[in-house]
Design an enzyme around this catalytic site. Structure first.
Site, PDB file in Angstrom:
ATOM      1  N   ASN A  59     -10.081  -0.867  -1.151  1.00 14.18           N
ATOM      2  CA  ASN A  59      -8.642  -0.629  -1.015  1.00 14.18           C
ATOM      3  C   ASN A  59      -7.948  -1.107  -2.296  1.00 14.18           C
ATOM      4  O   ASN A  59      -7.902  -2.304  -2.558  1.00 14.18           O
ATOM      5  CB  ASN A  59      -8.132  -1.403   0.207  1.00 14.18           C
ATOM      6  N   HIS A  86      -3.740   6.971   1.783  1.00  9.32           N
ATOM      7  CA  HIS A  86      -4.040   5.655   1.228  1.00  9.32           C
ATOM      8  C   HIS A  86      -5.420   5.239   1.748  1.00  9.32           C
ATOM      9  O   HIS A  86      -5.723   5.411   2.928  1.00  9.32           O
ATOM     10  CB  HIS A  86      -2.978   4.650   1.655  1.00  9.32           C
ATOM     11  N   CYS A  98       0.826  -1.215   0.000  1.00  5.61           N
ATOM     12  CA  CYS A  98       0.000   0.000   0.000  1.00  5.61           C
ATOM     13  C   CYS A  98       0.854   1.257   0.000  1.00  5.61           C
ATOM     14  O   CYS A  98       0.351   2.350  -0.276  1.00  5.61           O
ATOM     15  CB  CYS A  98      -0.935  -0.011   1.203  1.00  5.61           C
TER      16      CYS A  98
HETATM   17  N1  ACO Z   1     -18.212  -9.689   7.654  1.00 11.42           N
HETATM   18  C1  ACO Z   1     -18.857  -9.912   8.821  1.00 11.42           C
HETATM   19  N2  ACO Z   1     -18.215 -10.083  10.002  1.00 11.42           N
HETATM   20  C2  ACO Z   1     -16.865 -10.037   9.980  1.00 11.42           C
HETATM   21  C3  ACO Z   1     -16.152  -9.829   8.799  1.00 11.42           C
HETATM   22  C4  ACO Z   1     -16.873  -9.648   7.594  1.00 11.42           C
HETATM   23  N3  ACO Z   1     -16.287  -9.390   6.391  1.00 11.42           N
HETATM   24  N4  ACO Z   1     -14.823  -9.821   9.099  1.00 11.42           N
HETATM   25  C5  ACO Z   1     -14.730 -10.018  10.416  1.00 11.42           C
HETATM   26  N5  ACO Z   1     -15.950 -10.159  10.964  1.00 11.42           N
HETATM   27  C6  ACO Z   1     -16.316 -10.386  12.360  1.00 11.42           C
HETATM   28  C7  ACO Z   1     -15.221 -11.048  13.140  1.00 11.42           C
HETATM   29  O1  ACO Z   1     -15.300 -12.435  12.996  1.00 11.42           O
HETATM   30  C8  ACO Z   1     -15.551 -10.590  14.556  1.00 11.42           C
HETATM   31  O2  ACO Z   1     -16.593 -11.385  15.059  1.00 11.42           O
HETATM   32  P1  ACO Z   1     -16.665 -11.777  16.619  1.00 11.42           P
HETATM   33  O3  ACO Z   1     -16.795 -10.461  17.351  1.00 11.42           O
HETATM   34  O4  ACO Z   1     -17.869 -12.642  16.694  1.00 11.42           O
HETATM   35  O5  ACO Z   1     -15.368 -12.474  16.914  1.00 11.42           O
HETATM   36  C9  ACO Z   1     -16.098  -9.188  14.357  1.00 11.42           C
HETATM   37  O6  ACO Z   1     -16.489  -9.096  12.960  1.00 11.42           O
HETATM   38  C10 ACO Z   1     -15.098  -8.101  14.666  1.00 11.42           C
HETATM   39  O7  ACO Z   1     -13.873  -8.398  14.014  1.00 11.42           O
HETATM   40  P2  ACO Z   1     -12.633  -7.445  14.135  1.00 11.42           P
HETATM   41  O8  ACO Z   1     -11.519  -7.990  13.308  1.00 11.42           O
HETATM   42  O9  ACO Z   1     -12.329  -7.122  15.564  1.00 11.42           O
HETATM   43  O10 ACO Z   1     -13.241  -6.130  13.449  1.00 11.42           O
HETATM   44  P3  ACO Z   1     -12.612  -4.713  13.262  1.00 11.42           P
HETATM   45  O11 ACO Z   1     -13.540  -3.701  13.751  1.00 11.42           O
HETATM   46  O12 ACO Z   1     -11.189  -4.649  13.730  1.00 11.42           O
HETATM   47  O13 ACO Z   1     -12.597  -4.579  11.698  1.00 11.42           O
HETATM   48  C11 ACO Z   1     -11.108  -4.723   9.870  1.00 11.42           C
HETATM   49  C12 ACO Z   1     -11.876  -5.484  10.915  1.00 11.42           C
HETATM   50  C13 ACO Z   1     -12.082  -4.010   8.960  1.00 11.42           C
HETATM   51  C14 ACO Z   1     -10.296  -5.716   9.038  1.00 11.42           C
HETATM   52  C15 ACO Z   1     -10.193  -3.697  10.564  1.00 11.42           C
HETATM   53  O14 ACO Z   1      -9.453  -4.312  11.584  1.00 11.42           O
HETATM   54  C16 ACO Z   1      -9.245  -3.058   9.598  1.00 11.42           C
HETATM   55  O15 ACO Z   1      -9.649  -2.349   8.697  1.00 11.42           O
HETATM   56  N6  ACO Z   1      -7.925  -3.230   9.798  1.00 11.42           N
HETATM   57  C17 ACO Z   1      -6.976  -2.725   8.875  1.00 11.42           C
HETATM   58  C18 ACO Z   1      -6.905  -3.697   7.764  1.00 11.42           C
HETATM   59  C19 ACO Z   1      -6.463  -3.107   6.480  1.00 11.42           C
HETATM   60  O16 ACO Z   1      -6.601  -1.948   6.214  1.00 11.42           O
HETATM   61  N7  ACO Z   1      -5.957  -3.984   5.629  1.00 11.42           N
HETATM   62  C20 ACO Z   1      -5.663  -3.609   4.305  1.00 11.42           C
HETATM   63  C21 ACO Z   1      -4.261  -3.703   3.957  1.00 11.42           C
HETATM   64  S1  ACO Z   1      -3.197  -2.764   4.947  1.00 11.42           S
HETATM   65  C22 ACO Z   1      -3.585  -1.242   4.638  1.00 11.42           C
HETATM   66  O17 ACO Z   1      -4.006  -0.949   3.562  1.00 11.42           O
HETATM   67  C23 ACO Z   1      -3.397  -0.288   5.743  1.00 11.42           C
END
Ligand code: ACO
Length: 316
Positions: free
Chosen positions: A273, A243, A103
């Site tokens: 993204n 980004h 990224c």
């Molecule tokens: N749909 C439905 N539920 C989901 C999904 C989905 N796609 N994905 C995860 N869940 C559930 C999980 O299982 C969890 O359930 P539980 O509470 O029963 O255990 C719940 O949602 C919460 O999961 P978390 O991972 O804690 O959710 P969070 O609020 O942290 O969001 C996310 C997850 C969106 C991935 C976030 O952590 C994030 O955006 N992180 C950065 C990731 C990123 O940007 N990656 C891209 C590449 S790096 C970059 O570009 C910076």
């Protein structure tokens, strides 16, 4: 910039992935992303964006001295997508190479291109960020599958005078924590074999919440580093082009940086993204929407796999 015509909405994804439109919107801000048609490669997207950039800059193909393509999703393992783009554009025998900084790819490309021009090696560089992510998603891996989209953005870099142009570029990395976000299979350490080439082969491993926290911290740190390097403050910044990883990451970073929400460019709702393509796509849209005027200070910042991060300040 170029976004493929096919749109994949959150509702579409509900049909084959254990997720909901509501979850994706609330947790990421994403409503839809663009998806290539089978047979299209990253250099095809890059070609469309490049042609637009060349036209908008008013340069001839022969003016180009080098092509840099930033991508983690090259058309093939070998050769670089920049080489394929070079061939498709029909360029003379100039340099072309890829940069893989996930990224932060566009920030790495901007630093490289800027340095090559400032040092007098080249006069005109085509810098592209291009990615195709949707055709290698493991849809049962819902935490990553819903995040990514396809697209390309391009800029032409040339020397400028009177204090305009790229004022400063900054990059950082933390390779000891690469496992926070990685795709282990298909490289030299664990090549694809008959045994592992199954539906999980392209699984991206991601510690989402950890990545989230690190991204916010590094966005703020590297942006401040860039401001300090040129003696500016956040008040001097007219536009912030981050980004596009997650709307909540952008909002949290923006708040900590003390930048007004109306100065922040956010298009993740419509693109998802797009990794190395996200900053040039967002920049292009901001320019098209008339949000950039001559003399404006634009801050760009990124964070992603590697782990990598970067920032740049441009006086437009
Ligand atoms: N749909 C439905 N539920 C989901 C999904 C989905 N796609 N994905 C995860 N869940 C559930 C999980 O299982 C969890 O359930 P539980 O509470 O029963 O255990 C719940 O949602 C919460 O999961 P978390 O991972 O804690 O959710 P969070 O609020 O942290 O969001 C996310 C997850 C969106 C991935 C976030 O952590 C994030 O955006 N992180 C950065 C990731 C990123 O940007 N990656 C891209 C590449 S790096 C970059 O570009 C910076």
């Amino acid at each position: 910039m170029y976004l493929p015509e096919t749109v994949l909405t959150n509702k579409d994804i509900e049909a084959f992935c254990d997720t909901t439109d509501e979850w994706i919107r609330q947790r990421t801000g994403i409503e839809e992303r663009h998806k290539v048609t089978p047979g299209e490669g990253t250099s095809d997207l890059a070609l469309r964006a490049s042609r637009m950039a060349i036209k908008n800059a008013g340069i001839a193909l022969d003016d180009l001295d080098a092509v840099i393509c930033c991508t983690v999703s090259p058309d093939q393992i070998l050769p670089a997508s920049a080489n394929l783009l070079h061939g498709k554009l029909g360029l003379r025998d100039i340099a072309s190479f890829d940069i893989n900084a996930a990224c932060s790819g566009f920030m790495a490309g901007l630093m490289t291109g800027n340095a090559l021009i400032k040092s007098g090696v080249y006069k005109t560089i085509l810098l592209v960020g291009a990615e195709i992510q949707t055709n290698r998603m493991t849809w049962k891996n819902r935490d990553t599958a819903v995040l990514f989209g396809d697209g390309a953005g391009a800029v032409i870099l040339q020397a400028s005078e009177n204090g305009y142009g790229v004022l400063t570029t900054h990059l950082g990395s933390d390779g000891s924590n690469y496992e926070v976000l990685h795709l282990p299979l298909g490289g030299s350490r664990e090549p694809f074999t008959k045994e592992n080439l199954d539906e999980d082969a392209y699984t991206i491993y991601m510690k989402g919440p950890e990545l989230f926290k690190r991204a916010v911290i590094k966005f703020v740190e590297v942006s401040q580093e860039a401001l300090d390097a040129v003696g500016l403050t956040m008040d001097d910044i007219d536009l912030f082009v981050p980004h596009q990883a997650n709307a909540r990451i952008i909002e949290a970073a923006g708040q900590r940086m003390g930048i007004a929400p109306e100065k922040v460019v956010m298009n993740i709702q419509k693109t998802g993204n797009t990794t190395a393509a996200s900053i040039p796509i967002a920049l292009h849209e901001a320019v098209q929407e008339g949000r950039v005027k001559e003399g404006d200070h634009i801050l760009m910042a990124s964070f992603g796999a590697g782990l990598t991060w970067g920032a740049a300040i441009v006086r437009w």
